[in-house]
Design an enzyme around this catalytic site. Structure first.
Site, PDB file in Angstrom:
ATOM      1  N   HIS A 171       0.855  -1.206   0.000  1.00 57.15           N
ATOM      2  CA  HIS A 171       0.000   0.000   0.000  1.00 57.15           C
ATOM      3  C   HIS A 171       0.885   1.249   0.000  1.00 57.15           C
ATOM      4  CE1 HIS A 171      -3.976   1.990   1.317  1.00 57.15           C
ATOM      5  NE2 HIS A 171      -3.111   2.972   1.092  1.00 57.15           N
ATOM      6  N   HIS A 221       1.338   5.265  -2.208  1.00 63.80           N
ATOM      7  CA  HIS A 221       0.782   6.215  -3.186  1.00 63.80           C
ATOM      8  C   HIS A 221       1.949   6.804  -3.975  1.00 63.80           C
ATOM      9  CE1 HIS A 221      -3.381   6.424  -1.494  1.00 63.80           C
ATOM     10  NE2 HIS A 221      -2.742   5.980  -0.421  1.00 63.80           N
ATOM     11  N   GLN A 271      -9.695   9.032  -4.986  1.00 57.74           N
ATOM     12  CA  GLN A 271      -9.311   9.792  -3.789  1.00 57.74           C
ATOM     13  C   GLN A 271     -10.388  10.785  -3.343  1.00 57.74           C
ATOM     14  OE1 GLN A 271      -6.054  10.086  -1.571  1.00 57.74           O
ATOM     15  NE2 GLN A 271      -8.010  10.607  -0.644  1.00 57.74           N
ATOM     16  N   HIS A 323      -9.709   1.934   0.913  1.00 49.90           N
ATOM     17  CA  HIS A 323      -9.369   2.780   2.063  1.00 49.90           C
ATOM     18  C   HIS A 323     -10.641   2.782   2.909  1.00 49.90           C
ATOM     19  CE1 HIS A 323      -5.968   4.163  -0.292  1.00 49.90           C
ATOM     20  NE2 HIS A 323      -5.569   4.950   0.688  1.00 49.90           N
ATOM     21  N   GLU A 369     -10.855   5.022   7.628  1.00 52.90           N
ATOM     22  CA  GLU A 369      -9.581   5.624   8.067  1.00 52.90           C
ATOM     23  C   GLU A 369      -9.923   6.852   8.909  1.00 52.90           C
ATOM     24  OE1 GLU A 369      -6.889   7.087   5.007  1.00 52.90           O
ATOM     25  OE2 GLU A 369      -5.156   7.017   6.351  1.00 52.90           O
ATOM     26  N   ASP A 393       2.547   3.397   2.804  1.00 59.79           N
ATOM     27  CA  ASP A 393       1.484   4.355   2.465  1.00 59.79           C
ATOM     28  C   ASP A 393       1.998   5.647   1.823  1.00 59.79           C
ATOM     29  OD1 ASP A 393      -1.117   5.210   2.142  1.00 59.79           O
ATOM     30  OD2 ASP A 393      -1.497   5.631   4.249  1.00 59.79           O
TER      31      ASP A 393
HETATM   32  N1  17E Z   1      -5.130   9.181   0.810  1.00 61.86           N
HETATM   33  C1  17E Z   1      -5.939   8.773   1.820  1.00 61.86           C
HETATM   34  O1  17E Z   1      -7.167   8.794   1.671  1.00 61.86           O
HETATM   35  N2  17E Z   1      -5.377   8.329   2.965  1.00 61.86           N
HETATM   36  C2  17E Z   1      -4.064   8.304   3.112  1.00 61.86           C
HETATM   37  N3  17E Z   1      -3.550   7.853   4.265  1.00 61.86           N
HETATM   38  C3  17E Z   1      -3.212   8.746   2.073  1.00 61.86           C
HETATM   39  C4  17E Z   1      -3.794   9.165   0.929  1.00 61.86           C
HETATM   40  C5  17E Z   1      -1.736   8.726   2.224  1.00 61.86           C
HETATM   41 FE   FE2 Z   2      -3.463   5.063   1.383  1.00 67.08          FE
END
Ligand code: 17E
Ligand code: FE2
Length: 420
Positions: free
Chosen positions: A55, A57, A151, A209, A212, A308
């Site tokens: 994982h 980006h 995103q 995702h 989070e 990440d």
């Molecule tokens: N985008 C997201 O939604 N969450 C993250 N931790 C990163 C990017 C790095």
């Molecule tokens: Fe991520």
């Protein structure tokens, strides 16, 4: 050309101490193997399959560098806003350059398998175009999987679904999502439903995702798990982050663990990233920001650790060193009993490979591609305690790098005879 590595401590294989390589593959793994053109003495050092970073980006790397780019609040939402404001000027060349820098860093630390989320909430699919080219160009030295990742939201960003389909048709390997960023619970649920259906239709894996945040009532993990469980698609599905699962009540967590056992859904935890992003609304006690890593492992679910970010809008540090990720992760997860430490390398090797479903080409076994790394330590416990450096990374039998053991030019040596 036949090569033989002798005096190896092979992770998870106490029987064999020699490796024979011919034609880019492991020809044999055992003892007293036949003669070779070249013999390399590993002097008892630990040999592992290459590190896996499942994982990352790559399109965001180093976006957070420079004046005015820092994420002031240190939160996920500020990261997304800053990225959104700045991504309009992105070109394919910029993504290529960023990704190459990131991949080089990861290679230098012994990584050979990377799954990267690529932002597809962009009418030009700039990142996806650049990374599809790199995936092909670099395939001999690093295996790259591309996640079509919305995103800015599957619904929240107008036209994301069509862009996702376009990315799939271009060759994306995995579908992503971000349900906790949609504008309501219902939107998040519907986004997951559509993503799961699309993934099954196109026969690709899923990596969301998911939750989070620190909200114990964030329930998208439950929803994702239910959708994939019904379709028997858990093995092909990964829930990334799931930090809220570190905040839920035990009674709820226990119910969910039973369901995860049934679905066999996979998990990715990004320990440094989420220790940084989560708990920002807390005073004290302050949450650690991790999902229930130890409990999920004990439950029989596959859990991997990942980097990440490398210096992006979400996280100012990161250098592709999976040993640093592992060290932080086992501390934050209390995965520090000696029996746990001894198998902790699974979290940055085999478990990531399971998630990427590259198992057929992964592991130190006869007939598989000769991909492996050598650490400057004699066993897993010493390697983790000393945060051992990777001394060699070998891909299809050839060196990606080979380095000397670090030596002092000048030093006081408390243990030598002369200082007594
Ligand atoms: N985008 C997201 O939604 N969450 C993250 N931790 C990163 C990017 C790095
Ligand atoms: Fe991520």
């Amino acid at each position: 050309m036949i090569k033989k590595y002798v005096n190896a401590h092979i992770y998870g294989n106490s029987e064999a101490d020699e490796i024979l390589i011919e034609n880019r593959q492991f020809k044999a793994v055992g003892n007293n193997l036949p003669e070779a053109d070249e013999v390399i003495d590993l002097e008892g050092r630990l040999v592992l399959p290459p590190y896996v970073d499942p994982h990352l980006h790559l399109d965001y790397i180093f976006s957070g560098l420079g004046e005015g780019n820092a994420n002031i609040s240190g939160t996920l939402f500020e990261g997304i806003q800053r990225w959104s404001d700045n991504k309009k000027s992105l070109t394919e060349e910029m993504v290529r350059e960023r990704a190459l820098k990131g991949i080089q860093k990861e290679l230098n630390h012994g990584v050979q398998f990377i799954r990267t989320h690529v932002d597809i909430t962009d009418p030009n699919l700039t990142g996806m175009k650049a990374l599809i080219k790199l995936r092909e160009e670099l395939k001999d030295i690093v295996t790259i999987q591309l996640v079509a990742f919305p995103q800015e939201g599957f619904f929240r960003y107008q036209g994301a679904e069509a862009l996702m389909i376009k990315a799939l048709e271009m060759g994306a390997d995995v579908l992503g999502g971000i349900p906790h960023f949609e504008i309501s619970y219902e939107h998040g649920v519907e986004s997951l439903k559509r993503i799961v259906d699309l993934a099954i239709k196109y026969n690709v894996m899923i990596d969301i995702h998911c939750d989070e945040n620190d909200d114990p009532n964030s329930r998208f993990l439950e929803v994702l798990n239910a959708f994939v469980m019904e379709k028997d698609y858990g093995k092909y599905t990964t829930a990334s982050h799931t930090t809220s699962f570190g905040s839920v009540e035990n009674s709820y967590a226990n119910k969910m663990l039973g369901l995860f056992k049934e679905s066999q859904i996979n998990f990715i935890s990004c320990p440094t990233e989420n220790a940084h992003l989560q708990g920002r609304g807390d005073t004290y006690p302050k949450r650690r920001g991790l999902t229930r890593v130890k409990e999920l492992l004990a439950n029989g679910n596959n859990v991997a650790f990942a980097q990440d970010s490398i210096a992006d809008y979400w996280y100012p540090l990161g250098n592709g060193n999976m040993m640093n990720i592992l060290d932080n992760g086992i501390h934050l997860a209390h995965y520090t009993h000696i029996d746990e430490i001894n198998k902790a390398f699974d979290l940055i090797t085999y478990h990531g490979a399971n998630i990427m479903r590259v198992n057929d080409a992964y592991g130190i076994e006869e007939g598989k591609p000769a991909n492996f790394i050598v650490l400057d330590a004699k066993d897993p416990y010493e390697a983790i305690r000393e945060r051992a450096e990777v001394l060699m990374s070998i891909r299809h039998g050839e060196y990606i790098f080979k380095r000397e053991v670090r030596k002092n030019e000048l030093a006081i040596d408390l243990l030598s005879e002369s200082t007594k």
